[in-house]
Structures are given as C-alpha cells and as structure tokens.
Design an enzyme around this catalytic site. Structure first.
Site, PDB file in Angstrom:
ATOM      1  N   SER A 150       0.830  -1.614  -0.026  1.00 44.52           N
ATOM      2  CA  SER A 150      -0.199  -0.118   0.050  1.00 44.52           C
ATOM      3  C   SER A 150       1.160   1.125  -0.401  1.00 44.52           C
ATOM      4  O   SER A 150       1.927   1.206   0.264  1.00 44.52           O
ATOM      5  CB  SER A 150      -0.760   0.355   1.466  1.00 44.52           C
ATOM      6  N   TYR A 163      -1.590  -0.955  10.326  1.00 46.71           N
ATOM      7  CA  TYR A 163      -2.122  -1.327   8.936  1.00 46.71           C
ATOM      8  C   TYR A 163      -0.084  -0.694   8.190  1.00 46.71           C
ATOM      9  O   TYR A 163       0.549  -1.185   7.772  1.00 46.71           O
ATOM     10  CB  TYR A 163      -2.951  -0.727   8.944  1.00 46.71           C
TER      11      TYR A 163
END
Length: 261
Positions: A150, A163
């Site tokens: 990501s 995350y």
C-alpha cells in the site's frame, strides 16, 4: 498477458483485488489456487468465474496466512503441478483507527495486523520456495512473487498506524527477499493508493466509503479512483514473463497522489 499455462497461487482471493487478479490470469488459461480465510461462498463464486473465463484448473483452499501450517497447506494444493510460477501475496487486514488515537490500537491489534500483512507473506514465500524454484528451472526464467502492499507503507498514511507500519515492513522485506532469492525467484511489490473496493465499505460503511472515494477523486492529479481491475492488471504484469527482468521493485499506483506531497 502471457500467463498461458502458468501455475499461480493467490492468497486472499475470494473477492476484491485478489478475485480480479485471478479473473485476469484465468483468461489466459492459468492454473490457479484461490485461497480464502473465511469467505468460502465468495471464493467458490470466484473460482467458478475463473473456470468460465478459461482457467485450466482452479483449486479453492481455506487458510489463514498468519498460521505457518495453513501456508504450507495452501502451497500443498499446487504440489501436483510440480511447480509454482507466481505467488501473489494479496491477503491483508487492517483496523480503522485515526492516527492521532494512540489508545485505539492495542498490542494485540499490532500483532494480528503484522501476522497477516507481514509475517503471512514471509511464511508463504518460505512454504512455496521449492516449487517456485522448480518453476524457474522448468521455464528457464525466474518465478515471481508479487506482494500487495500500500502507499500507506511509503507515506505512513492509511487506515491506521499499525496498518501503515505493517506495509512498510512488507516493502522492506521485498528488498531483502529480492536479494536473497535471486536468480531463481524475483520479488516485487505493488503499492496501490485508494482502490474502489468493498474494503473501505467494510471499514467505514457505505456513506463513509463514498465520501473517501469522492475526496480521492477530487484531490488526485488524474481525477480517478483506481478499480480492483486497474491494480490487478499491474499485479498480473509483475507476475508474468513481460516483467521477467524486474525484481526488488516497489511499484506505485495511486493516480498521482504522491505528487502532492
């Protein structure tokens, strides 16, 4: 796409990005292991779509990539092929917590997110290494590992601090494994920005997800929201022979969001 006859394992492939990746590879006759953690109905539906699209063989396997034994069982589903040409580490999870809310994440949250997003890909590579090397020897070119990371792992943004940290670690691991596994296995990572999938709906609800999507489109230079199919096409490029000379790359697809920094 040049995926004809390729043997591919995709984690977290029941829906969303993993399912879109499987569908593209299926059109060129790939053999595919579709892994899911809890969504068996969705995984079976994706498998049927892949069969209809032209996949040579589709196998559905349940498994939690945070568990080493499950990773070995997922890989074992491809054992009868005698090789794996591409491993796509797509399984991931998060907990949506504003970054300023330091009390919103526990040590257990960090451990679970890291277990799936970082340790899971490592365990999958370790389990698949022998079959990936066999694929390279059979084809005469390096087999592929594609990690789905990501932009959060680059910018420190995203759905939560845990995350972002887990994806940053995955990015670093890509470099380590790219060095360690060459020349028989190449390792690359896709770093998407916003993707218009149910991921945001699950975390923020339909209204919250729509607001995020509209805000992204308004802000990014290209004025688009990437779809699962957009990012899946990039994953498939990195998983197939046209990218044979690439390893250790972190490839961004964020509609130009990084240009705003």
């Amino acid at each position: 796409m040049a995926s004809d006859g390729l043997c591919v394992v995709i984690t977290g492939a029941a829906s969303g990005l993993g399912a879109a990746t499987a569908a593209i590879l299926a059109k060129d006759g790939a053999r595919i292991v579709i892994n899911y953690s809890s969504s068996q109905k969705e995984a079976e539906a994706t498998a049927e779509l892949c069969r209809d699209a032209g996949a040579t063989e589709v196998i559905v396997v349940q498994g939690d990539v945070s568990k080493d034994d499950d990773c070995r069982n997922i890989v074992a589903a491809a054992q009868h092929w005698g090789r794996i040409d591409a491993l796509i580490n797509n399984a991931g999870m998060t907990k949506h917590v504003p970054h300023h809310d330091l009390d919103g994440l526990s040590a257990e949250d960090f451990q679970r997110i890291y277990a799936v997003n970082t340790i899971g890909p490592y365990q999958m590579v370790r389990a698949a290494r022998t079959l990936l090397e066999a694929g390279a020897k059979a084809s005469g070119r390096a087999s592929a590992v594609v990690n789905v990371s990501s932009m959060a792992g680059i910018t420190g943004g995203g759905s939560s601090v845990a995350y972002a940290a887990s994806k940053g670690a995955l990015n670093s691991m890509t470099l380590s494994l790219g060095r360690a596994l060459a020349p028989l296995i190449r390792v690359n990572t896709v770093c998407p920005g916003y993707i218009d999938t149910p991921w945001f709906t699950k975390g923020r609800g339909a209204e919250g997800a729509a607001k995020v999507r509209d805000a992204v489109i308004a802000r990014v230079p290209l004025k688009v929201a990437s779809t699962a199919e957009d990012v899946a096409a990039l994953i498939c490029f990195l998983a197939t022979p046209p990218s044979s000379n690439m390893t250790g790359e972190l490839v961004r697809m964020d509609a130009g969001m990084h240009l705003l920094a």
